[in-house]
Write a protein that holds these residues in place. Structure first.
Motif, PDB file in Angstrom:
ATOM      1  N   PRO A   1       0.817  -1.219   0.000  1.00 12.72           N
ATOM      2  CA  PRO A   1       0.000   0.000   0.000  1.00 12.72           C
ATOM      3  C   PRO A   1       0.853   1.273   0.000  1.00 12.72           C
ATOM      4  N   GLY A   2       0.189   2.398  -0.307  1.00 10.26           N
ATOM      5  CA  GLY A   2       0.837   3.690  -0.276  1.00 10.26           C
ATOM      6  C   GLY A   2       0.941   4.248   1.128  1.00 10.26           C
ATOM      7  N   TYR A   3       1.546   5.417   1.237  1.00 13.26           N
ATOM      8  CA  TYR A   3       1.917   5.976   2.546  1.00 13.26           C
ATOM      9  C   TYR A   3       0.735   6.158   3.486  1.00 13.26           C
ATOM     10  N   ALA A   4      -0.399   6.575   2.973  1.00 13.26           N
ATOM     11  CA  ALA A   4      -1.537   6.888   3.842  1.00 13.26           C
ATOM     12  C   ALA A   4      -2.258   5.652   4.366  1.00 13.26           C
TER      13      ALA A   4
ATOM     14  N   GLU B   1      -3.237   2.297   6.347  1.00  8.32           N
ATOM     15  CA  GLU B   1      -2.981   1.927   7.737  1.00  8.32           C
ATOM     16  C   GLU B   1      -1.962   0.804   7.875  1.00  8.32           C
ATOM     17  N   THR B   2      -1.746   0.008   6.814  1.00 10.16           N
ATOM     18  CA  THR B   2      -0.762  -1.075   6.903  1.00 10.16           C
ATOM     19  C   THR B   2       0.628  -0.660   6.415  1.00 10.16           C
ATOM     20  N   TYR B   3       0.762   0.588   5.950  1.00 12.26           N
ATOM     21  CA  TYR B   3       2.076   1.049   5.486  1.00 12.26           C
ATOM     22  C   TYR B   3       3.143   0.932   6.584  1.00 12.26           C
ATOM     23  N   PRO B   4       2.879   1.381   7.827  1.00  9.27           N
ATOM     24  CA  PRO B   4       3.916   1.246   8.853  1.00  9.27           C
ATOM     25  C   PRO B   4       4.356  -0.201   9.073  1.00  9.27           C
ATOM     26  N   ALA B   5       3.433  -1.140   8.974  1.00 10.46           N
ATOM     27  CA  ALA B   5       3.803  -2.553   9.152  1.00 10.46           C
ATOM     28  C   ALA B   5       4.764  -3.005   8.063  1.00 10.46           C
ATOM     29  N   CYS B   6       4.528  -2.552   6.828  1.00 10.37           N
ATOM     30  CA  CYS B   6       5.452  -2.888   5.736  1.00 10.37           C
ATOM     31  C   CYS B   6       6.840  -2.319   6.001  1.00 10.37           C
ATOM     32  N   ASP B   7       6.870  -1.092   6.498  1.00  9.27           N
ATOM     33  CA  ASP B   7       8.138  -0.441   6.819  1.00  9.27           C
ATOM     34  C   ASP B   7       8.877  -1.217   7.903  1.00  9.27           C
ATOM     35  N   VAL B   8       8.153  -1.634   8.921  1.00  8.07           N
ATOM     36  CA  VAL B   8       8.775  -2.385  10.021  1.00  8.07           C
ATOM     37  C   VAL B   8       9.235  -3.764   9.548  1.00  8.07           C
ATOM     38  N   ILE B   9       8.489  -4.377   8.647  1.00  6.60           N
ATOM     39  CA  ILE B   9       8.895  -5.678   8.103  1.00  6.60           C
ATOM     40  C   ILE B   9      10.299  -5.609   7.523  1.00  6.60           C
ATOM     41  N   THR B  10      10.565  -4.585   6.740  1.00  4.39           N
ATOM     42  CA  THR B  10      11.898  -4.491   6.118  1.00  4.39           C
ATOM     43  C   THR B  10      12.976  -4.192   7.155  1.00  4.39           C
ATOM     44  N   ASP B  11      12.627  -3.458   8.217  1.00  4.52           N
ATOM     45  CA  ASP B  11      13.599  -3.226   9.294  1.00  4.52           C
ATOM     46  C   ASP B  11      13.911  -4.524  10.028  1.00  4.52           C
ATOM     47  N   LEU B  12      12.886  -5.306  10.311  1.00  2.00           N
ATOM     48  CA  LEU B  12      13.109  -6.589  10.980  1.00  2.00           C
ATOM     49  C   LEU B  12      13.977  -7.518  10.143  1.00  2.00           C
TER      50      LEU B  12
ATOM     51  N   ALA C   1      16.443  -5.510   2.461  1.00  4.31           N
ATOM     52  CA  ALA C   1      14.994  -5.363   2.305  1.00  4.31           C
ATOM     53  C   ALA C   1      14.665  -3.894   2.473  1.00  4.31           C
ATOM     54  N   SER C   2      13.759  -3.389   1.652  1.00  7.12           N
ATOM     55  CA  SER C   2      13.420  -1.970   1.701  1.00  7.12           C
ATOM     56  C   SER C   2      12.039  -1.754   1.102  1.00  7.12           C
ATOM     57  N   ILE C   3      11.529  -0.544   1.257  1.00  9.54           N
ATOM     58  CA  ILE C   3      10.285  -0.164   0.595  1.00  9.54           C
ATOM     59  C   ILE C   3      10.562   1.075  -0.248  1.00  9.54           C
ATOM     60  N   THR C   4       9.776   1.250  -1.311  1.00  6.61           N
ATOM     61  CA  THR C   4       9.986   2.420  -2.160  1.00  6.61           C
ATOM     62  C   THR C   4       9.424   3.687  -1.512  1.00  6.61           C
ATOM     63  N   GLY C   5       8.541   3.554  -0.536  1.00  7.49           N
ATOM     64  CA  GLY C   5       8.089   4.698   0.246  1.00  7.49           C
ATOM     65  C   GLY C   5       7.255   5.696  -0.518  1.00  7.49           C
ATOM     66  N   THR C   6       6.434   5.243  -1.436  1.00  2.00           N
ATOM     67  CA  THR C   6       5.684   6.132  -2.316  1.00  2.00           C
ATOM     68  C   THR C   6       4.313   6.489  -1.746  1.00  2.00           C
ATOM     69  N   GLU C   7       3.767   7.599  -2.260  1.00  2.00           N
ATOM     70  CA  GLU C   7       2.460   8.053  -1.809  1.00  2.00           C
ATOM     71  C   GLU C   7       1.360   7.106  -2.249  1.00  2.00           C
ATOM     72  N   GLU C   8       1.442   6.605  -3.460  1.00  6.77           N
ATOM     73  CA  GLU C   8       0.486   5.631  -3.957  1.00  6.77           C
ATOM     74  C   GLU C   8       1.087   4.228  -3.797  1.00  6.77           C
ATOM     75  N   PRO C   9       0.281   3.180  -3.987  1.00  7.11           N
ATOM     76  CA  PRO C   9       0.802   1.831  -3.769  1.00  7.11           C
ATOM     77  C   PRO C   9       2.150   1.598  -4.429  1.00  7.11           C
ATOM     78  N   GLY C  10       3.105   1.158  -3.608  1.00  5.84           N
ATOM     79  CA  GLY C  10       4.482   1.012  -4.060  1.00  5.84           C
ATOM     80  C   GLY C  10       4.964  -0.421  -3.974  1.00  5.84           C
ATOM     81  N   LEU C  11       6.252  -0.584  -3.677  1.00  8.43           N
ATOM     82  CA  LEU C  11       6.868  -1.904  -3.696  1.00  8.43           C
ATOM     83  C   LEU C  11       7.659  -2.164  -2.422  1.00  8.43           C
ATOM     84  N   LEU C  12       7.547  -3.390  -1.949  1.00  7.40           N
ATOM     85  CA  LEU C  12       8.433  -3.909  -0.914  1.00  7.40           C
ATOM     86  C   LEU C  12       9.479  -4.760  -1.637  1.00  7.40           C
ATOM     87  N   LEU C  13      10.757  -4.441  -1.432  1.00  8.38           N
ATOM     88  CA  LEU C  13      11.830  -5.062  -2.198  1.00  8.38           C
ATOM     89  C   LEU C  13      12.703  -5.949  -1.323  1.00  8.38           C
ATOM     90  N   LEU C  14      13.009  -7.127  -1.836  1.00  7.30           N
ATOM     91  CA  LEU C  14      14.012  -8.013  -1.249  1.00  7.30           C
ATOM     92  C   LEU C  14      15.132  -8.161  -2.274  1.00  7.30           C
TER      93      LEU C  14
END
Length: 410
Positions: A250-253, A255-266, A291-304
């Motif tokens: 999902p994009g930045y706004a 509600e699951t965006y923070p979980a994606c961000d934390v996934i890549t940190d873990l 592991a990282s995320i593209t961090g975009t406003e609209e639906p982006g990508l989680l990268l491995l």
């Protein structure tokens, strides 16, 4: 708590301010709501070109950099898929110079053939150096085109191909400028040793007379749901095989965006991360994993991603990466593991906000997103182990994956 002041000029320019009397400097940060997603598919790279053109002279100021340097200031800029950002740092007693400079180029650029040609050559050389001559330089051209089929995120910020920049005309430049670079499409963040009253006085003096403009709506197609795995293999002048796996998120706004961000940190932040311990330390397959995320406003990508050692079986390496990421489903993070990742996020955010210049950029982005900067950490800390497991189970599935294998040419 970061104390902020806000005001909107009649022409639509949003102003956000924070005073820091501990420094003798002031930072001005102007964030425009324009990025590579706003370009024509036939003329990509325009937003990045404009990042350069904005330093090529405006209506009343032939040399932006010289005028700022004469006032003891420095500046820089960046462009991504969503935004274009310009910032200036000046001694507080010369802050009006920065207001004057930024307002003049927001009002009207010089639009000269000479400036266009100079900056076109600079961008073309950057494209050649970064995308054509550097190992893996064209990797994201292929990966984004694989992951996106409709959305303009499928084109890299620097442009899809060199010919697009080579054929830009002065009319193209004028049209793009007047459609996007306007007070009602921007946020001005001001931080450092300046009061809010003085900020408003200078903003009204220098920006108040700039007319608002008709900003086109974003009417491009949403990216269709991916329903099957995608895969591409390519080779080139690269030192080792790399694997990139992209998953839609999902994009930045959302509600699951923070979980994606934390996934890549873990997975990859630090030597206690799962990828470091399980893939780098416990196997001899990889020289690097991330592991990282593209961090975009609209639906982006989680990268491995992973760099393979010579002779390693690609299929086995890919399975190890995927299994390592999906371990978050079968083995949700413990409270300790999650808190460590959240503490890292809060630490990075807090230290970032302590620098007045970096704070200006963060304030501008928060204002553009309609977000209170003081809620960023709290939003991240709402993530739970169950959210991590559920989000990983939703996103890290084969039908949502695009895999690019980039190997040395034989």
């Amino acid at each position: 708590m970061i104390e902020t002041n806000r005001f909107t000029l009649p022409n639509g320019l949003r102003i956000v301010h924070n005073q820091d009397s501990a420094t003798a400097m002031v930072a001005l940060n102007i964030l425009y709501n324009v990025g590579s997603r706003d370009e024509s598919p036939e003329l990509t790279g325009m937003a990045h070109l404009f990042e350069h053109l904005m330093f090529g002279g405006s209506k009343n100021i032939p040399e932006f950099d010289k005028a700022l340097e004469d006032a003891g200031g420095t500046n820089n800029a960046w462009t991504n898929c969503d935004f274009t950002n310009f910032y200036d740092i000046v001694p507080a007693h010369n802050v009006e110079t920065a207001f004057w400079l930024e307002s003049d180029r927001m009002n009207e650029l010089a639009f000269s053939e000479r400036s266009l040609e100079v900056q076109r050559q600079v961008v073309c050389e950057e494209f050649k150096q970064v995308c054509l001559n550097q190992p893996y330089g064209d990797l994201f051209h292929h990966l984004y085109a694989l992951a996106y089929k409709k959305h303009p995120y499928r084109f890299p910020v620097i442009g899809k191909e060199l010919s697009h920049i080579e054929r830009v005309t002065i009319n193209d430049v004028k049209s793009f400028f007047y459609r996007h670079y306007a007070p009602n499409n921007a946020v001005l963040a001001v931080t450092g040793n300046i009061t809010f009253d003085e900020t408003l006085r200078l903003a009204e003096k220098w920006f108040g007379s700039i007319p608002s403009r008709d900003i086109p709506s974003r009417d491009y197609a949403a990216e269709p749901l991916q329903t099957s795995p995608r895969r591409e293999e390519m080779s080139g002048r690269v030192p080792q095989t790399v694997i990139y796996k992209a998953y839609h998120m999902p994009g930045y706004a959302d509600e699951t965006y923070p979980a994606c961000d934390v996934i890549t940190d873990l997975l990859s932040a630090g030597q206690s991360s799962r990828f470091y311990r399980r893939l780098l330390m416990d196997t001899d397959m990889f020289t690097r994993v991330d592991a990282s995320i593209t961090g975009t406003e609209e639906p982006g990508l989680l990268l491995l991603s992973a760099h393979l050692r010579e002779g390693v079986d690609i299929e086995a390496a890919e399975a190890a990466i995927t299994d390592g990421a999906r371990s978050l489903i079968s083995e949700p993070p413990s409270d300790y593991e999650l808190q460590r990742a959240l503490n890292r996020f809060e630490s990075n955010h807090t230290f970032g906000c302590m620098n007045y210049a970096n704070l200006a950029s963060l304030l501008a982005q928060s204002e553009m997103r309609g977000q209170d900067i003081n809620n960023i950490v709290a939003r991240q800390r709402e993530v739970t182990p169950a959210m991590i497991s559920d989000t990983a189970a939703t996103i890290l599935v084969p039908d949502n994956s695009s895999t690019l294998i980039y190997s040395p040419a034989k």
